[in-house]
Design an enzyme around this catalytic site. Sequence first.
Site, PDB file in Angstrom:
ATOM      1  N   GLN A   1       0.853  -1.184   0.000  1.00 21.78           N
ATOM      2  CA  GLN A   1       0.000   0.000   0.000  1.00 21.78           C
ATOM      3  C   GLN A   1       0.896   1.243   0.000  1.00 21.78           C
ATOM      4  OE1 GLN A   1      -3.375   0.246  -0.149  1.00 21.78           O
ATOM      5  NE2 GLN A   1      -3.162   2.478  -0.171  1.00 21.78           N
TER       6      GLN A   1
ATOM      7  N   GLY B   1       3.950  -1.700  -4.682  1.00 29.36           N
ATOM      8  CA  GLY B   1       4.745  -2.931  -4.546  1.00 29.36           C
ATOM      9  C   GLY B   1       5.290  -3.257  -5.920  1.00 29.36           C
TER      10      GLY B   1
ATOM     11  N   ALA C   1       3.306  -6.058  -7.768  1.00 29.13           N
ATOM     12  CA  ALA C   1       1.972  -5.638  -8.209  1.00 29.13           C
ATOM     13  C   ALA C   1       2.071  -4.577  -9.300  1.00 29.13           C
ATOM     14  CB  ALA C   1       1.181  -5.106  -7.015  1.00 29.13           C
TER      15      ALA C   1
ATOM     16  N   GLU D   1      12.139  -7.437  -3.746  1.00 32.26           N
ATOM     17  CA  GLU D   1      11.424  -6.861  -2.599  1.00 32.26           C
ATOM     18  C   GLU D   1      10.921  -7.939  -1.635  1.00 32.26           C
ATOM     19  OE1 GLU D   1       9.336  -2.591  -2.788  1.00 32.26           O
ATOM     20  OE2 GLU D   1       8.183  -4.192  -3.706  1.00 32.26           O
TER      21      GLU D   1
ATOM     22  N   GLY E   1      10.442   2.396 -13.311  1.00 28.06           N
ATOM     23  CA  GLY E   1      11.167   1.154 -13.596  1.00 28.06           C
ATOM     24  C   GLY E   1      10.202  -0.028 -13.685  1.00 28.06           C
ATOM     25  N   ASP E   2       9.213  -0.061 -12.799  1.00 28.38           N
ATOM     26  CA  ASP E   2       8.227  -1.162 -12.828  1.00 28.38           C
ATOM     27  C   ASP E   2       7.376  -1.092 -14.089  1.00 28.38           C
ATOM     28  OD1 ASP E   2       9.096  -2.068 -10.368  1.00 28.38           O
ATOM     29  OD2 ASP E   2       7.673  -0.808  -9.263  1.00 28.38           O
TER      30      ASP E   2
HETATM   31  P1  ATP Z   1      11.929   3.968 -10.040  1.00 32.49           P
HETATM   32  O1  ATP Z   1      12.819   3.315  -8.997  1.00 32.49           O
HETATM   33  O2  ATP Z   1      11.545   5.380  -9.716  1.00 32.49           O
HETATM   34  O3  ATP Z   1      10.807   3.125 -10.483  1.00 32.49           O
HETATM   35  P2  ATP Z   1      14.067   3.295 -11.861  1.00 32.49           P
HETATM   36  O4  ATP Z   1      15.346   3.921 -11.395  1.00 32.49           O
HETATM   37  O5  ATP Z   1      13.892   1.854 -11.637  1.00 32.49           O
HETATM   38  O6  ATP Z   1      12.843   4.145 -11.346  1.00 32.49           O
HETATM   39  P3  ATP Z   1      14.444   4.689 -14.363  1.00 32.49           P
HETATM   40  O7  ATP Z   1      15.663   4.202 -15.064  1.00 32.49           O
HETATM   41  O8  ATP Z   1      14.529   5.993 -13.637  1.00 32.49           O
HETATM   42  O9  ATP Z   1      13.887   3.523 -13.431  1.00 32.49           O
HETATM   43  O10 ATP Z   1      13.239   4.831 -15.413  1.00 32.49           O
HETATM   44  C1  ATP Z   1      12.760   3.721 -16.147  1.00 32.49           C
HETATM   45  C2  ATP Z   1      12.460   4.169 -17.557  1.00 32.49           C
HETATM   46  O11 ATP Z   1      11.492   5.232 -17.524  1.00 32.49           O
HETATM   47  C3  ATP Z   1      13.650   4.749 -18.304  1.00 32.49           C
HETATM   48  O12 ATP Z   1      14.420   3.763 -18.930  1.00 32.49           O
HETATM   49  C4  ATP Z   1      12.948   5.657 -19.315  1.00 32.49           C
HETATM   50  O13 ATP Z   1      12.483   4.887 -20.390  1.00 32.49           O
HETATM   51  C5  ATP Z   1      11.744   6.163 -18.554  1.00 32.49           C
HETATM   52  N1  ATP Z   1      12.023   7.482 -17.948  1.00 32.49           N
HETATM   53  C6  ATP Z   1      12.192   7.780 -16.648  1.00 32.49           C
HETATM   54  N2  ATP Z   1      12.367   9.102 -16.455  1.00 32.49           N
HETATM   55  C7  ATP Z   1      12.304   9.682 -17.683  1.00 32.49           C
HETATM   56  C8  ATP Z   1      12.381  11.034 -18.183  1.00 32.49           C
HETATM   57  N3  ATP Z   1      12.565  12.086 -17.378  1.00 32.49           N
HETATM   58  N4  ATP Z   1      12.261  11.224 -19.518  1.00 32.49           N
HETATM   59  C9  ATP Z   1      12.058  10.187 -20.354  1.00 32.49           C
HETATM   60  N5  ATP Z   1      11.965   8.908 -19.944  1.00 32.49           N
HETATM   61  C10 ATP Z   1      12.075   8.646 -18.630  1.00 32.49           C
END
Ligand code: ATP
Length: 312
Positions: free
Chosen positions: A14, A41, A44, A142, A256-257
């Site tokens: 949550q 999560g 999810a 996680e 990232g998810d």
């Molecule tokens: P989080 O932990 O916040 O989920 P993360 O660090 O796992 O993020 P990121 O690499 O920051 O994942 O982002 C994943 C994808 O989202 C990137 O590969 C890109 O495709 C897209 N992305 C994130 N931020 C931007 C941005 N400012 N402009 C364009 N694409 C973005």
Amino acid sequence: MSYDRIVVFGSIVQDLVSYTDRFPRPGESVRGNDFKSGSGGKGANQAVAAARLGANVAMIGLVGEDMFGDSNIKGLTENGVDTSCVGKTKESHTATATITVNKEAENSIVVTLGANLLLTPEVADANSSIISNSKMVMCQGEIDEKGNRRAFEIARKNKVITFLNPAPGDPNMDKTILDLVDIICTNENEAEFITGIPQNNVEDAKKAALEMVKMGPKHAIITLGAKGVLLASKGQNEIEHISVDKVEAIDTTGAGDCFCGTFAAHHVAGVSMIDAIRSAAKIAALSVTRHGTQSSYWKLDEIKEKHPDFLP
Ligand code: ATP
């Protein structure tokens, strides 16, 4: 039996999100500008991202017997995720993530994992039939890594594709799990934890991607935020760098998810690695232009209408 199904063995949390100008210092209390709660999560989130792209997705997870448990199961179901393998336990509470987002759209997160920590190898065994009859199993960092390992062992025995997103990143992770992984997807921090290669720029990330394919997986994907995504594959010395058009981020939580779930939906549909990554990167970029985690993920119909060129 469903040969195109994605099964996510992972966390349900949550999210409790406060938006504020700046993060509080220790002992300080700052006033928030807005508050939102939602389902989250990493497991999810990835399940919802894949289901919103039209994939056939089932979730194996655990929540507490509390109101957050009920609302998270309802949310997954409303997003089209099969929750018949999501259990409720009396032994713990539904996990929570207390998230603060500052005005630079950076986040700081405290996760209390609760019921997710009971997602043991025994739970994977109890759900072995759904794992072995799916096309891909997705795990994240996680939950207890022994649970992930068992899910992957069952998958491997049955030729099910294994996908690991080791987020949020544990420096003490048992790396032998990588022998069981077909596709690993990390951000730069997680790539550093796994390879020990300090990450300061794209060249460092390329070295880490090459190193990760030496550690077991056939493919290593590293997401680089606005700098796009890297792909390294076994037997290929060339690293692909897929760029994205930088967008003005409002809330990057769960980007990232979104990338992982969208990539998985394309991969099980038979889209090539590079096209699946290209599309997932653009669709993840859309998610950072909206507040929230799962609620920020675009649905297939909306993408078809507004950005059909983002699809493979
Ligand atoms: P989080 O932990 O916040 O989920 P993360 O660090 O796992 O993020 P990121 O690499 O920051 O994942 O982002 C994943 C994808 O989202 C990137 O590969 C890109 O495709 C897209 N992305 C994130 N931020 C931007 C941005 N400012 N402009 C364009 N694409 C973005």
